[in-house]
Design a protein around this motif. Structure first.
Motif, PDB file in Angstrom:
ATOM      1  N   GLN A 131       0.765  -1.069  -0.056  1.00 33.55           N
ATOM      2  CA  GLN A 131      -0.026  -0.032   0.055  1.00 33.55           C
ATOM      3  C   GLN A 131       0.936   1.232   0.130  1.00 33.55           C
ATOM      4  N   PRO A 132       0.459   2.293  -0.563  1.00 33.91           N
ATOM      5  CA  PRO A 132      -0.757   2.541  -1.458  1.00 33.91           C
ATOM      6  C   PRO A 132      -0.861   2.290  -2.748  1.00 33.91           C
ATOM      7  N   ARG A 300      -6.315  -5.432  -0.606  1.00 34.88           N
ATOM      8  CA  ARG A 300      -5.545  -6.028  -1.752  1.00 34.88           C
ATOM      9  C   ARG A 300      -6.278  -7.392  -2.152  1.00 34.88           C
TER      10      ARG A 300
END
Length: 383
Positions: A131-132, A300
């Motif tokens: 992330q991001p 995700r």
């Protein structure tokens, strides 16, 4: 270069006549080599992982970037990575859509393996969820386990005929609710799927979707991302069988005449831009039903599962004789899209904290050819 509408239509008509006349040049404009992976899937490979890969590479994905890279260096396993330079930083700044596309890949991989009697165990993001944005860490590690009792998925029968059909649909033919219900029922990875075929709601959603598309076209950075990935004509498409393909004698004729230059397509005041807008609006105006897919979170892993369910919906639509096309623009997360991003969520009743992962139109459309693909061997980074 700037052109008048009359000049544009003159060349347009002349090129169309050439195509209709069956000239030798026109007959050779089809990028057949770029579609060979569809014809070769499952035919040239006997090793189970490579054979499954030959089908997985046919998965739908944003801008047809085909970001998957497979490491086969460990026997009986595939480690899946996202190729860094195939992401879409302008329209997909957090790599959500690319991750959804990787989920589509994993679903077809599992289906293909099962057809040959292999069960797949998938460990998502074994080194942590990036992330991001995605990074060099693996997206998934997939183990192939021989299992003669593994269930074959009936949807696999439609893998080679599945399309993202971007043509106008038949506005005189409504989509039957029972068919939409059958498509929605194909999801099995915890996604929330809903649909509508109600005329007033369809009209509202057509307008919302088009407004978002027009914003993407009119925003220089996001439009340029697409234009830079546009392949015009057989030579460009076969040299780079990804991105947005514009094939056929008509498109090549316009490009040769200077009427389809990338500079003109980016100039919102040009005739080429206005013609592009008119051509792209047709599919929005002919949506005959809408379906959308959401998740209660946006990890995700959620995005991967959404991709797995999306390609299942696409296969189920194919089984029902329906055409399907994602309308992703209003779901994009670049700042200028915020108004449309919020409008589509309100219109669809997406609950706070939930994520709208996919939004697509359905209808009855013409038969279309398969999209270009890189051969499976080019998607293997280590064997």
């Amino acid at each position: 270069m700037a052109t008048t509408r009359r000049a544009f239509l003159s060349v347009l008509g002349g090129t169309a006549i050439l195509a209709a006349g069956g000239g030798v040049w026109a007959a050779t404009r089809d990028p057949v080599r770029a579609r060979l992976p569809w014809e070769m899937a499952g035919l040239s490979e006997t090793e189970p992982r490579r054979r499954a890969l030959s089908f997985a590479i046919l998965a739908p994905n944003p801008h047809n970037r085909q970001p998957w890279q497979a490491d086969l260096s460990k026997e009986g396993e595939i480690t899946l990575f996202c190729q860094d330079d195939r992401r879409l930083p302008q329209t997909d700044p957090f790599d959500r859509q690319i991750t959804v596309g990787l989920g589509c890949f994993l679903e077809l991989l599992a289906q293909a393996a099962a057809q040959d009697g292999w069960h797949t165990e998938t460990d998502l993001f074994p080194e942590g969820e990036p992330q991001p944005r995605l990074d060099g860490r693996p997206v998934a590690r997939i183990r192939f386990l021989k299992d003669g009792a593994v269930a074959r998925d009936p949807l696999f029968a439609h893998v080679l005929s599945r399309r993202s059909n971007k043509e106008p649909y038949d506005v005189g033919r409504p989509v039957e609710p029972d068919k939409l219900a059958a498509v929605a029922a194909a999801a099995m990875h915890d996604s929330v799927v809903a649909w509508t075929a109600e005329p007033d709601r369809i009209a509202e959603l057509r307008a919302l979707a088009w407004n978002a598309m027009h914003l993407e076209l009119s925003t220089y950075e996001t439009a340029k991302e697409s234009i830079d990935l546009t392949r015009v004509g057989r030579a460009e498409i076969e040299a780079n069988p990804d991105g947005i393909d514009l094939s056929g004698p008509l498109m090549e004729g316009l490009a040769m005449a200077g009427l389809l230059s990338r500079e003109a397509m980016l100039d919102t005041g040009s005739t080429a831009f206005q013609q592009q807008v008119a051509a792209l609006k047709g599919p929005f105006d002919t949506a005959m039903a809408f379906m959308w897919l959401g998740t209660t979170g946006n990890s995700r892993a959620d995005q991967i599962r959404a991709g797995r369910d999306y390609v299942r919906l696409n296969l189920a639509a194919t089984a029902q004789g329906l055409a399907m096309q994602p309308f992703s623009q209003a779901l994009q997360e670049f700042p200028a899209m915020r108004k449309h991003f919020e409008s589509i969520r309100r219109a669809l009743g997406i609950a706070p904290g939930s994520t709208l992962q996919m939004f697509m139109r359905l209808g009855y459309g013409p038969a279309v050819k398969a999209s270009p693909r890189w051969p499976a061997a080019t998607r293997i980074r280590s064997a």
